[in-house]
Structure formats: structure tokens, C-alpha cells
Design a protein around this motif. Structure first.
Motif, PDB file in Angstrom:
ATOM      1  N   GLY A 151     -54.667  -4.555 145.588  1.00 29.69           N
ATOM      2  CA  GLY A 151     -55.135  -5.427 146.660  1.00 29.69           C
ATOM      3  C   GLY A 151     -55.877  -6.621 146.137  1.00 29.69           C
ATOM      4  O   GLY A 151     -56.386  -6.623 145.018  1.00 29.69           O
ATOM      5  N   GLY A 152     -55.939  -7.663 146.965  1.00 29.57           N
ATOM      6  CA  GLY A 152     -56.626  -8.878 146.556  1.00 29.57           C
ATOM      7  C   GLY A 152     -55.752  -9.730 145.659  1.00 29.57           C
ATOM      8  O   GLY A 152     -54.717  -9.298 145.177  1.00 29.57           O
ATOM      9  N   GLU A 153     -56.215 -10.948 145.457  1.00 26.74           N
ATOM     10  CA  GLU A 153     -55.432 -11.905 144.690  1.00 26.74           C
ATOM     11  C   GLU A 153     -56.053 -12.217 143.338  1.00 26.74           C
ATOM     12  O   GLU A 153     -55.470 -12.906 142.527  1.00 26.74           O
ATOM     13  CB  GLU A 153     -55.299 -13.219 145.482  1.00 26.74           C
ATOM     14  CG  GLU A 153     -54.503 -13.085 146.768  1.00 26.74           C
ATOM     15  CD  GLU A 153     -53.046 -12.764 146.477  1.00 26.74           C
ATOM     16  OE1 GLU A 153     -52.428 -13.470 145.677  1.00 26.74           O
ATOM     17  OE2 GLU A 153     -52.546 -11.775 147.055  1.00 26.74           O
ATOM     18  N   GLY A 154     -57.272 -11.739 143.116  1.00 28.38           N
ATOM     19  CA  GLY A 154     -57.987 -12.109 141.901  1.00 28.38           C
ATOM     20  C   GLY A 154     -57.409 -11.439 140.670  1.00 28.38           C
ATOM     21  O   GLY A 154     -56.481 -10.646 140.746  1.00 28.38           O
ATOM     22  N   SER A 155     -57.993 -11.771 139.531  1.00 26.62           N
ATOM     23  CA  SER A 155     -57.515 -11.154 138.300  1.00 26.62           C
ATOM     24  C   SER A 155     -58.097  -9.752 138.196  1.00 26.62           C
ATOM     25  O   SER A 155     -59.147  -9.441 138.756  1.00 26.62           O
ATOM     26  CB  SER A 155     -57.921 -11.994 137.104  1.00 26.62           C
ATOM     27  OG  SER A 155     -59.297 -12.235 137.141  1.00 26.62           O
ATOM     28  N   ARG A 156     -57.387  -8.891 137.491  1.00 28.79           N
ATOM     29  CA  ARG A 156     -57.793  -7.497 137.363  1.00 28.79           C
ATOM     30  C   ARG A 156     -57.933  -7.160 135.896  1.00 28.79           C
ATOM     31  O   ARG A 156     -57.171  -7.622 135.065  1.00 28.79           O
ATOM     32  CB  ARG A 156     -56.730  -6.584 137.981  1.00 28.79           C
ATOM     33  CG  ARG A 156     -56.466  -6.839 139.444  1.00 28.79           C
ATOM     34  CD  ARG A 156     -55.238  -6.062 139.865  1.00 28.79           C
ATOM     35  NE  ARG A 156     -55.015  -6.178 141.295  1.00 28.79           N
ATOM     36  CZ  ARG A 156     -54.350  -7.181 141.858  1.00 28.79           C
ATOM     37  NH1 ARG A 156     -53.869  -8.149 141.110  1.00 28.79           N
ATOM     38  NH2 ARG A 156     -54.171  -7.220 143.153  1.00 28.79           N
ATOM     39  N   ARG A 157     -58.898  -6.334 135.620  1.00 31.39           N
ATOM     40  CA  ARG A 157     -59.150  -5.985 134.230  1.00 31.39           C
ATOM     41  C   ARG A 157     -59.589  -4.536 134.139  1.00 31.39           C
ATOM     42  O   ARG A 157     -60.411  -4.078 134.929  1.00 31.39           O
ATOM     43  CB  ARG A 157     -60.253  -6.904 133.692  1.00 31.39           C
ATOM     44  CG  ARG A 157     -60.386  -6.936 132.205  1.00 31.39           C
ATOM     45  CD  ARG A 157     -61.379  -8.000 131.812  1.00 31.39           C
ATOM     46  NE  ARG A 157     -60.785  -9.309 131.690  1.00 31.39           N
ATOM     47  CZ  ARG A 157     -60.301  -9.810 130.544  1.00 31.39           C
ATOM     48  NH1 ARG A 157     -60.360  -9.115 129.456  1.00 31.39           N
ATOM     49  NH2 ARG A 157     -59.793 -11.016 130.512  1.00 31.39           N
ATOM     50  N   ILE A 158     -58.995  -3.824 133.217  1.00 33.30           N
ATOM     51  CA  ILE A 158     -59.439  -2.456 132.939  1.00 33.30           C
ATOM     52  C   ILE A 158     -60.078  -2.473 131.557  1.00 33.30           C
ATOM     53  O   ILE A 158     -59.498  -3.017 130.612  1.00 33.30           O
ATOM     54  CB  ILE A 158     -58.246  -1.468 132.945  1.00 33.30           C
ATOM     55  CG1 ILE A 158     -57.642  -1.362 134.349  1.00 33.30           C
ATOM     56  CG2 ILE A 158     -58.691  -0.096 132.456  1.00 33.30           C
ATOM     57  CD1 ILE A 158     -56.389  -0.517 134.411  1.00 33.30           C
ATOM     58  N   VAL A 159     -61.267  -1.928 131.474  1.00 31.35           N
ATOM     59  CA  VAL A 159     -61.906  -1.801 130.168  1.00 31.35           C
ATOM     60  C   VAL A 159     -61.928  -0.321 129.820  1.00 31.35           C
ATOM     61  O   VAL A 159     -62.602   0.471 130.475  1.00 31.35           O
ATOM     62  CB  VAL A 159     -63.339  -2.373 130.189  1.00 31.35           C
ATOM     63  CG1 VAL A 159     -63.978  -2.227 128.820  1.00 31.35           C
ATOM     64  CG2 VAL A 159     -63.319  -3.834 130.612  1.00 31.35           C
ATOM     65  N   LEU A 160     -61.137   0.039 128.817  1.00 32.06           N
ATOM     66  CA  LEU A 160     -60.992   1.446 128.452  1.00 32.06           C
ATOM     67  C   LEU A 160     -61.855   1.743 127.226  1.00 32.06           C
ATOM     68  O   LEU A 160     -61.713   1.104 126.194  1.00 32.06           O
ATOM     69  CB  LEU A 160     -59.522   1.746 128.145  1.00 32.06           C
ATOM     70  CG  LEU A 160     -59.208   3.097 127.519  1.00 32.06           C
ATOM     71  CD1 LEU A 160     -59.491   4.220 128.501  1.00 32.06           C
ATOM     72  CD2 LEU A 160     -57.756   3.156 127.070  1.00 32.06           C
ATOM     73  N   ILE A 161     -62.749   2.698 127.395  1.00 30.78           N
ATOM     74  CA  ILE A 161     -63.611   3.079 126.278  1.00 30.78           C
ATOM     75  C   ILE A 161     -63.275   4.508 125.901  1.00 30.78           C
ATOM     76  O   ILE A 161     -63.426   5.423 126.714  1.00 30.78           O
ATOM     77  CB  ILE A 161     -65.098   2.968 126.675  1.00 30.78           C
ATOM     78  CG1 ILE A 161     -65.387   1.526 127.090  1.00 30.78           C
ATOM     79  CG2 ILE A 161     -66.002   3.385 125.523  1.00 30.78           C
ATOM     80  CD1 ILE A 161     -66.548   1.405 128.022  1.00 30.78           C
ATOM     81  N   SER A 162     -62.813   4.696 124.677  1.00 31.70           N
ATOM     82  CA  SER A 162     -62.353   6.020 124.297  1.00 31.70           C
ATOM     83  C   SER A 162     -62.762   6.327 122.865  1.00 31.70           C
ATOM     84  O   SER A 162     -63.001   5.432 122.067  1.00 31.70           O
ATOM     85  CB  SER A 162     -60.832   6.095 124.443  1.00 31.70           C
ATOM     86  OG  SER A 162     -60.379   7.345 123.991  1.00 31.70           O
ATOM     87  N   ASP A 163     -62.820   7.622 122.559  1.00 25.78           N
ATOM     88  CA  ASP A 163     -63.193   7.995 121.192  1.00 25.78           C
ATOM     89  C   ASP A 163     -62.144   8.883 120.556  1.00 25.78           C
ATOM     90  O   ASP A 163     -62.379   9.508 119.535  1.00 25.78           O
ATOM     91  CB  ASP A 163     -64.556   8.678 121.173  1.00 25.78           C
ATOM     92  CG  ASP A 163     -64.470  10.089 121.727  1.00 25.78           C
ATOM     93  OD1 ASP A 163     -63.605  10.309 122.595  1.00 25.78           O
ATOM     94  OD2 ASP A 163     -65.246  10.948 121.297  1.00 25.78           O
ATOM     95  N   GLY A 164     -60.988   8.992 121.189  1.00 24.87           N
ATOM     96  CA  GLY A 164     -59.951   9.813 120.585  1.00 24.87           C
ATOM     97  C   GLY A 164     -58.607   9.407 121.145  1.00 24.87           C
ATOM     98  O   GLY A 164     -58.553   8.792 122.210  1.00 24.87           O
TER      99      GLY A 164
END
Lengths: 443, 255
Positions: A151-164
Motif C-alpha cells: 500500500g501507499g506510493e512511497g519508497s519501501r525499505r526492509i532492513v534485515l539484521i541477522s547473525d546467521g
């Protein structure tokens, strides 16, 4: 003598006027860029932080604290600094299931804080409850996160923080990321690896590369805080998001494009066609970037051709490259000349005036690239590689009538030639005058 | 005799006018070059990560980046006709990232149509080292007009991309800082070609397109006006001189 003096003084004045009056002035007649685009109301950028809460987060190897503690501290600081207009959400993976069943464990992903206007207190409380538990289902978490950002028109960002690395094969998170990017929803995934090993680096950077994001290795808490904060800020930067379009395999079926920014997918060995109408006296400007979102061989190229409807090539842009790259780009310009008055008169005579008023030329744009999938790479054909296309139509340039500006000269040779010519002219004129006087005297 | 002196005076005056105006012109060029940095010093110049998100900087302003190895860092700056831009970049790597990694840092410059622009000279790529990695790229002189079939640099936006190639997986994601600066030399009349673009090569889709501090040049001013004007005047003076020479000899011979 007096006349001559006046003449010289006049020349002097003229020269002074020339050298002073012709100061370098400015102002291009170009239209101002419209500010209305900046004011888009409903297009708030959305960010989701996806945090790995798997059992390995207990390891105490970040500044003497556990990875989980470092992540919590970083989250608290980032939540405090999140810009107002960013809608932020938090998702966890491996936070709840304590058992050993892989199938159940690999579905363990939960939205901790919904994407929306941020209530810092609530978000922090939610983060504080987390304790390291289960598996590392990165792929499913990314899919769910992409859903969260719908939904929405803006930009989307996923920040994935993982240790394995992902413990839920065969679903390759890298391919999941590519699938998500191929939906054309302007989604970028940035990944951060906590104390990473080589395999994890490869996987997380693959996820980032697939969506045009970045990968960072983290060894200290402040690195984590700074980077996550930077990524959230970056999401808040205003950008123009491209419009998804589907190019055809031939010009006659191609979609018509207005000036703007577009995105498409082109598989290996595929051509993409688009059409643009160009009125006389206008210039078509197009540029294309084809991204390498997967492992590709080291030599590649891109070709953008402007072709008439009758298959005559007008102009092309091409580029080739080697080595590691994010995109390969090229562009072209096609100024369509004003119609000659003769032609206009002809068409007015022969045909209806409506046709002559609207004599736009349809230019077909063909995009092709020569990336080839690296041997052994998991993802070969689908989805195609990301294509970013910008189309612009502006006023055509004023063509030159001479090589030099206005046909003016420059340099000591010019001065010498002019002085010599002037001198010879003066002498000739003098002789002519003497001769005339002599003739007049004898008569 | 008086005439001769007068002519000399006029000649000197003309020459001095030519020189001073030239100097003034050069000075104004310098001013616009240096002013960019201070005026907008507090503006964010942190690198973007694609053409679309490239961070606009002015000439003379420092673009910065706080990034990871493997990132592609983009800035954009405006360049106008008659300028010869030079892009300089400094990359600082962490101690651990140096060594025999085989990684090379490089800058690439693209024009407003995303066409790659070659560097005339400058170290465009260097291997990663413990000390700061210094990169430079000098473009060809920006022309006011060129054929659509040529890839000559034209007035408009220029993109700088800074990245590392030849990275091993183990090198990915390390923290680096980088600084980028674009300056330009005013080449002046020798590069003044005829014709102008309808609009500078600025992507129409950009939110805040890069623009020189004092706007794009209209393209009609060139020092060739001075040269040609001065040439005309000198020719006229030489003509007058030649004429007096013939008259003068007569004046001497007649009495």
C-alpha cells in the motif's frame, strides 16, 4: 588630423563598450522544474526492521555484550532518531518457537510492531520483550515483511539484521528477495550481518544485491546503530519512484511512454520495445540502466536504439563493461528537426489540417543487454534483470551554423591576419586615392 | 608623428582593455568555483546508492560517504559549457581491509543521460591500500552542443560512481569513508563551439536537479567576441596606418 583623432577616440569608446558591456550573463530559458512533485502527500516512506531473534543471538561477542543486547540498544537509539515522516515497523524471525521441529520453526516470524506512524514508547517496550529463541527463517520473514509494507506510493525499505545464514532451505532467501523486487513495488532490502562468516556474507550480500540494497558487516554496537540510523534516514530522502511498465517484444505492440521514469524486467537474451511520440522541434532523451541483480559473468553490455516505425535506426547508445557492477547504463538523444515550411504547405494542401497539426513521429526504443548468467548461479532466467528507463522530451537544440561559436574567431593568427588585411586595405586605399588625385590633377 | 603616438596609445589602450577584461572574466570563474562549498556547507552530501538517489553536490563542495565496501556510491554535480571538470575522490579503508585482497577502488563518471564519460587523465582506479586511496578523473571539456551521435560531454548533470571492484566475499561489508569533490577549470573561448542545447542534460525525473550556483550559461558569451572585436579594431587601425603611410610619403615628397 582632427577627424582622424575623433575617429580613433570613437574606436576607443566602442572598444570600451564592447569589453565592458559584454559581461557574462546567465539564465537558461529552460522551464523551472515544478515543485509540485515534492509535495506528494500520501507517499510516506515505509521501513520495516527485520530482526533475527534466533538462538545464536545469545552469543556474547559484540563489545562484550550479547548480540541481542547490541541489537536492542541500537534499536532504541534508532527509534529515537527516526524522522517524523517515516512509517516504521518491526518484524522478528525466530522469536517464539522453542521446539526442534524445523517445519514449525521455519514459519516462526512475527510482526512485533506494525508499520505505521511511530509511537516510540510502544515500539521500545516491544523490543525490550525479545529474547533469543529459535530458527532463522529469513526467506519467509522477507515475504511477510514485503506484505507488511504493501500500500501507499512511497519508497519501501526492509532492513534485515541477522547473525546467521538461513536455516530453512530449500527456500533460498536470495531468490525470495529477487521475486519481491520483481513485483515492481520499489522495495529495497538492506542487510546487516552480525559478526558474519563467509557463507553468511555471501547470502546477505546476495539478498542486498538482488534488490539494489547494501550489505554491511557489524562488529560493534555503534556500527550497528549508525548504519541502521543511516538506512532509516535514507528511506526518508525524497526520490522519484519509477512506474512499472511492460515492454513488448516488437515495436508495433510496444507500450507508449510519456516523459517519466519507468522500470521493467528483461531476461537474458530478451529485447524490450517501447514507443515515444516526438513532436517536431522537440528532442527525445532516453537513458536506460540494466541492473545485475544476480551472479553474472564478467563481460556484459547494454544497447539502446531509437528506431523509426519503418525500422530505420536513428541513433543508438551502447556501453560495455567488465567486472563487478550494479548497473550498466547508456542513453541517447534524438532532436527532431522543425518541419520545413514547404512540407507544411504540401501537407496542408493535400490532407486535412488536423493531421498536419499533429505530425508527431513515433520513435521506437529498443532495449537489450548482453548479461549472461554466471556458471552455477542458482537463478538463471526468471524474473528478468531490472531495467530502469527514463524518457524525457525537451526543446530541440539550436544547431550550429559553424564550428566556432557564432563563427567568431580567436587567437593570434586571427589578429595577425586581420591586421595584415587591414593594412593592405589601407595601403591600397591610399594608393587609389593618390591615383585619383593624380588623374583629377591632370584633367 | 602625432598620429603615430596616438595610434600607439590607442593600441595600448585596446590591449590593456583586452587583458583586464580577460582577467576579470577568469576571476569571476574562480569565484563561482570556490563559493560552492561554503554556501551550502550544511547541506547533506552523503552519497546515494543509485543514479536515482544520487546526492547532488555543487562544484567545490565535498561529497561524503560513510559506507561499506561493496556499496555503490553516487553523487551528482552540475557542469557547464567551457568547463573541464575534474573529480577527485579519497577513500579511507579500515586497517583490516587492506592487504593482498585484489580489490580496486574506482570512480566512473556518467553524464545526464547516464552515458559513461571517459577520463582524459587521472588515476581512475587504484588498488585498495592501507593509506587513503586517492582517485582522480579529468573529463573532456564540456561543449555547448554536439551531434546526437557523439558522446561529447554536454552541459548538465554529471554522476560520479565510486565503488570497489574485484572484491572477495570476505572483504564485503567493511566500513569505509570516502570524500568526493568536483572542481573544474575554465577552458574559455578555445572550447566555444556554436549551437546550444534546448535544455541542459538534466534528468527530468529528478527531485532536486543539480544546477550551477549562478544558473546555466545562456551560451552566447565567449571570449571569442573580444578576440574578434579586437581583431576588427586592430585591422581598422592597421588600415588607417596603411592609408597614412601612402599619404605621408606624398606629404614628404610634395614640398
Amino acid at each position: 588630423m582632427i577627424t582622424r583623432k575623433r575617429f580613433a577616440a570613437g574606436l576607443c569608446a566602442l572598444f570600451a563598450a564592447l569589453s565592458m558591456g559584454l559581461a557574462p550573463t546567465v539564465a537558461y530559458a529552460a522551464d523551472e522544474p515544478d515543485d509540485s512533485a515534492t509535495a506528494e502527500g500520501g507517499a510516506k516512506p515505509k521501513v520495516e526492521l527485520v530482526l533475527d531473534v534466533s538462538g545464536s543471538m545469545r552469543a556474547r561477542d559484540i563489545d562484550g555484550k550479547s548480540r541481542m543486547a547490541a541489537a536492542k540498544q541500537a534499536f532504541n537509539e534508532v527509534l529515537d532518531a527516526t524522522p517524523e515522516d517515516v512509517e516504521l515497523g518491526i518484524r522478528t524471525l525466530g522469536a517464539n518457537y522453542r521446539g526442534d521441529d524445523r517445519r514449525t520453526g521455519c514459519k516462526d516470524t512475527e510482526q512485533l510492531y506494525p508499520v505505521g506512524p511511530l509511537d516510540r514508547g510502544d515500539a521500545k517496550t516491544a523490543v525490550a520483550t525479545l529474547s533469543p529463541t529459535g530458527f532463522t527463517p529469513i526467506g519467509p520473514a522477507l515475504l511477510k515483511a514485503a506484505d507488511d509494507l504493501k500500500g501507499g506510493e512511497g519508497s519501501r525499505r526492509i532492513v534485515l539484521i541477522s547473525d546467521g545464514e538461513d536455516t530453512c532451505q530449500p527456500l533460498d532467501p536470495c531468490e525470495v528477495a529477487r521475486e519481491i523486487a520483481a513485483k515492481g513495488i520499489n522495495l529495497t532490502i538492506d542487510t546487516l550481518g552480525l559478526v558474519p562468516n563467509t557463507k553468511m556474507r555471501a547470502q546477505l550480500s546476495c539478498i542486498a544485491e538482488a534488490t539494489g540494497g547494501t550489505y554491511t558487516s557489524v562488529r560493534h554496537t555503534d556500527e550497528l546503530t549508525d548504519r541502521v540510523g543511516q538506512l532509516v534516514d535514507r528511506a526518508a530522502d525524497p526520490v522519484v519512484n519509477p512506474v512499472a511498465v511492460k515492454g513488448a517484444d516488437r515495436c508495433s505492440a510496444a507500450p507508449e511512454l510519456k516523459p517519466g521514469l519507468y522500470t521493467d524486467r528483461a531476461g537474458f537474451g530478451e529485447h524490450r520495445w517501447y514507443r515515444v511520440d516526438v513532436a517536431p522541434g522537440k528532442e527525445l532523451r532516453a537513458s536506460v540502466s540494466v541492473g545485475a541483480d544476480r551472479a553474472v559473468n564478467n563481460d556484459y553490455g547494454v544497447l539502446l536504439r531509437a528506431v523509426t516505425e519503418h525500422d530505420r535506426e536513428i541513433v543508438r547508445g551502447s556501453e560495455a563493461g567488465d567486472g563487478r557492477t550494479d548497473v550498466i547504463s547508456t542513453g541517447l538523444r534524438y532532436p527532431k528537426p522543425e518541419r520545413d515550411d514547404d512540407d507544411a504547405a504540401d501537407s496542408a494542401d493535400s490532407a486535412d489540417s488536423a493531421d498536419s497539426a499533429d505530425n508527431k513521429e513515433t520513435v521506437c526504443l529498443q532495449v537489450s543487454h548482453s548479461y549472461s548468467p554466471a556458471a552455477g548461479a542458482a537463478a538463471k532466467g526468471k524474473p528478468g534483470l531490472p531495467v530502469e528507463l527514463t524518457v524525457d522530451v525537451v526543446d530541440a537544440p539550436d544547431g550550429p551554423s559553424d564550428v566556432a561559436a557564432f563563427g567568431l574567431g580567436r587567437g593570434w593568427w586571427l589578429l595577425g591576419a586581420l591586421v595584415l588585411t587591414g593594412f593592405v586595405g589601407g595601403v591600397l586605399w591610399g594608393w587609389l586615392a593618390r591615383w585619383r588625385v593624380a588623374v583629377w590633377r591632370t584633367n | 608623428m602625432r598620429t603615430k603616438r596616438l595610434l600607439t596609445a590607442v593600441g595600448l589602450l585596446g590591449l590593456s582593455a583586452l587583458l583586464t577584461s580577460g582577467a576579470a572574466f577568469a576571476a569571476s570563474g574562480d569565484g563561482s568555483e570556490g563559493g560552492g562549498g561554503n554556501g551550502k556547507g550544511d547541506r547533506r552530501a552523503d552519497a546515494g546508492t543509485s543514479f536515482r538517489t544520487a546526492t547532488a553536490i555543487e562544484q567545490g563542495q565535498k561529497g561524503t560517504a560513510d559506507a561499506s565496501t561493496g556499496d555503490y556510491l553516487y553523487w551528482s554535480f552540475p557542469a557547464d559549457s567551457g568547463q573541464r571538470p575534474t573529480v577527485k575522490a579519497t577513500v579511507k579503508l579500515p586497517e583490516s581491509a587492506s592487504g593482498a585482497s585484489g580489490a580496486k577502488w574506482r570512480i566512473d563518471v556518467y553524464d545526464g543521460l547516464r552515458r559513461r564519460q571517459p577520463c582524459m587523465y587521472g588515476m581512475q582506479a587504484r588498488p585498495a591500500a592501507a593509506g587513503p586511496v586517492e582517485l582522480a578523473c579529468t573529463l573532456r571539456t564540456v561543449r555547448a552542443w554536439s551531434d546526437p551521435w557523439a558522446a561529447d560531454p554536454l552541459p548538465g548533470t554529471y554522476y560520479v560512481r565510486l565503488t570497489a571492484t574485484g572484491l572477495r566475499t570476505a572483504d564485503l561489508g567493511q566500513p569505509v569513508t570516502a570524500e568526493v569533490e568536483a572542481t573544474s577549470k575554465d577552458i574559455g573561448g578555445s572550447a566555444a563551439v556554436d549551437g546550444t542545447l534546448g535544455a541542459p542534460l538534466v534528468p527530468g525525473t529528478e527531485r532536486s536537479p543539480a544546477e550551477p550556483e549562478d544558473g546555466w550559461s545562456s551560451g552566447w558569451w565567449t571570449s571569442r567576441w573580444i578576440w574578434t572585436g579586437a581583431g576588427g579594431i586592430l585591422a581598422a587601425l592597421a588600415g588607417v596606418g596603411g592609408y597614412t603611410l601612402t599619404r605621408g610619403r606624398r606629404a614628404v615628397s610634395s614640398p
